[in-house]
Design a protein around this motif. Structure first.
Motif, short mmCIF file in Angstrom:
data_model
loop_
_atom_site.label_atom_id
_atom_site.label_comp_id
_atom_site.label_asym_id
_atom_site.label_seq_id
_atom_site.Cartn_x
_atom_site.Cartn_y
_atom_site.Cartn_z
N ALA A 18 26.94 30.73 48.03
CA ALA A 18 26.86 30.75 46.57
C ALA A 18 28.24 30.50 45.98
N PRO A 19 28.34 29.69 44.96
CA PRO A 19 29.65 29.44 44.34
C PRO A 19 30.20 30.70 43.71
N ALA A 20 31.50 30.84 43.80
CA ALA A 20 32.15 32.01 43.22
C ALA A 20 32.04 31.97 41.70
N GLY A 21 31.63 33.09 41.15
CA GLY A 21 31.49 33.16 39.71
C GLY A 21 32.83 33.20 39.01
N ALA A 22 32.80 32.92 37.77
CA ALA A 22 34.04 32.94 36.98
C ALA A 22 34.57 34.37 36.92
N ARG A 23 35.84 34.52 37.22
CA ARG A 23 36.45 35.84 37.22
C ARG A 23 36.71 36.30 35.79
N ARG A 24 36.25 37.49 35.49
CA ARG A 24 36.45 38.00 34.15
C ARG A 24 37.32 39.24 34.20
N ARG A 25 37.91 39.55 33.11
CA ARG A 25 38.79 40.70 33.04
C ARG A 25 37.98 41.99 33.04
N ALA A 26 38.53 42.98 33.75
CA ALA A 26 37.86 44.27 33.79
C ALA A 26 38.12 45.01 32.49
N GLY A 27 37.08 45.60 31.94
CA GLY A 27 37.20 46.34 30.70
C GLY A 27 36.95 47.82 30.91
N PRO A 28 36.99 48.61 29.86
CA PRO A 28 36.76 50.06 29.98
C PRO A 28 35.38 50.39 30.55
N LEU A 29 34.38 49.60 30.18
CA LEU A 29 33.04 49.87 30.70
C LEU A 29 32.97 49.65 32.20
N ASP A 30 33.75 48.69 32.70
CA ASP A 30 33.76 48.46 34.15
C ASP A 30 34.30 49.67 34.89
N ALA A 31 35.33 50.30 34.35
CA ALA A 31 35.87 51.51 34.98
C ALA A 31 34.84 52.63 34.99
N VAL A 32 34.12 52.77 33.87
CA VAL A 32 33.08 53.80 33.81
C VAL A 32 31.96 53.49 34.80
N ALA A 33 31.60 52.19 34.89
CA ALA A 33 30.54 51.80 35.84
C ALA A 33 30.99 52.04 37.28
N ALA A 34 32.26 51.73 37.58
CA ALA A 34 32.76 51.98 38.92
C ALA A 34 32.76 53.47 39.24
#
Length: 401
Positions: free
Chosen positions: A127-143
């Motif tokens: 699968a092609p690598a998806g576009a890299r996006r910046r991590a936001g506050p919600l990503d930290a909460v999800a992690a």
């Protein structure tokens, strides 16, 4: 017509279906393309191996080019002199390219070993690598949420593993002759006898350091004699057993994970099951029982070593004699403080044993997996030991002990 790649294109009436050229099989990879009304047949010959990689690639490219003209494509492997992983992968890649263009492809005349090799190296589109996006506050909460959920699953797995261990212990109690006493004694030697020197040395040094820092701070208030109360209560209630549990988790817990993980990699655990033996009874019960017996003994020795270090430091830095240190220690602490520390030891040993052995059983068939689970065993054991110590501290404070 012939090409430099070893691919020969002949009309349909030049060779009957399924026939090979009368000349001897060439050493290099080659193919004969035979056209039919409904497609083309590629009759492979020679050695489709890594040593002839350029010829293999060229022949495969000619097959893919001939398939673009339409119709069904059949790849005949009956004339192959040899096929290795590279040749099989190139064939699978060519098949995938032809199918992606909407053409039907099948193999003919393949030997059983050819089919196995083709199946194992089956071409898969990544699968092609998806576009890299910046991590936001919600990503930290999800992690964080994912980590908590993963920890919850691991706790449930530990409880299930503990249940299996308890059931195995009950089976051993019902059949005492099946208990492996020699394994228990051997584990006691490895954990307690061989581990005592290093644990006592570390406890002695920590006792010296804590006492020295306590004297320096208490001298400002003219209360350096109260360092005996500090080192006595701190060592007996918390420091001795906690240091011991951490050392045992790093030394014996990692050894348990490595031993059982190595047995998993060599399929020795499966061999025990085939022989009708329970791996839990053979491998887990003696180790956990040895830990639960050895950790209180080691914690007691660590307490003595830490107090000895405190006494020596009080003599050197505080000018307090050994007799004065012991006399004040008797008034500062009681059996209750020592009992509180030693009560924690079997529970910490149980947690270390369950985590270390369960991580060992989770090892898969690679050295990377073994290293990952050994590291996880030590980290999780130390974390859970500290959490358990905090729970005990809250409990004893609630009942005023």
């Amino acid at each position: 017509m012939s090409t430099e790649s070893g691919v020969r294109l002949v009309p349909e009436d030049a060779l009957p279906a399924g026939a090979l050229p009368e000349s001897t099989l060439p050493e290099s990879a080659s193919a004969t393309l035979v056209r039919f009304r409904d497609g083309v047949q590629a009759r492979l010959s020679g050695r489709w191996v890594a040593a002839h990689a350029p010829a293999v690639e060229a022949a495969a490219g000619q097959i893919a080019g001939a398939a673009r003209e339409g119709g069904r494509v059949q790849i005949d492997l009956s004339g192959l002199a040899r096929l290795d992983t590279l040749g099989a992968w190139v064939l699978e890649r060519t098949r995938a390219e032809i199918e992606a263009a909407g053409r039907a492809v099948d193999y003919a005349g393949a030997l059983p070993e050819h089919r196995i090799l083709l199946r194992e190296v089956a071409y898969r589109e990544t699968a092609p690598a998806g576009a890299r996006r910046r991590a936001g506050p919600l990503d930290a909460v999800a992690a964080l949420g994912a980590g908590v959920r993963r920890l919850g699953r691991e706790v449930v797995a530990w409880v299930g593993f503990l249940g299996e261990t308890v059931a195995a212990c009950l089976r051993v109690l019902a059949r005492p002759r099946s208990f492996r006493g020699a394994a228990l004694v051997n584990q006691m030697e490895q954990i307690a006898f061989r581990g005592a020197p290093i644990i006592m040395l570390i406890a002695f040094l920590v006792g010296c350091i804590v006492t020295q820092q306590g004297i320096i701070q208490l001298q400002r208030f003219g209360a350096q004699s109260y360092v005996v109360n500090m080192i006595g209560i701190l060592t007996l209630r918390e420091l001795g057993v906690l240091l011991t549990a951490i050392m045992v988790a790093g030394r014996s817990g990692s050894a348990f994970t490595a031993e059982i993980g190595s047995m998993r990699m060599r399929e020795e655990v499966d061999a025990l099951r085939v022989m009708g033996l329970d791996p839990i009874e053979i491998l887990i019960v003696p180790r956990i029982l040895a830990l639960m017996l050895a950790l209180p003994l080691l914690a007691f020795l660590a307490d003595l070593a830490a107090l000895a270090g405190g006494a020596l430091t009080s003599l050197l830095y505080g000018g307090m004699s050994i007799d004065a240190f012991l006399s004040r220690l008797q008034t500062a602490v009681s059996y209750r403080h020592a009992a509180i520390g030693l009560i924690k030891a079997p529970f910490m040993a149980l947690i270390i044993g369950v985590i270390a052995t369960s991580e060992g059983f989770a090892v898969e068939g690679s050295a990377e997996s073994l290293g990952r689970h050994v590291t996880a065993s030590v980290v999780k054991s130390i974390f859970m030991v500290i959490v358990l110590d905090g729970v005990f501290a809250i409990f004893f404070a609630a009942i005023d002990l």
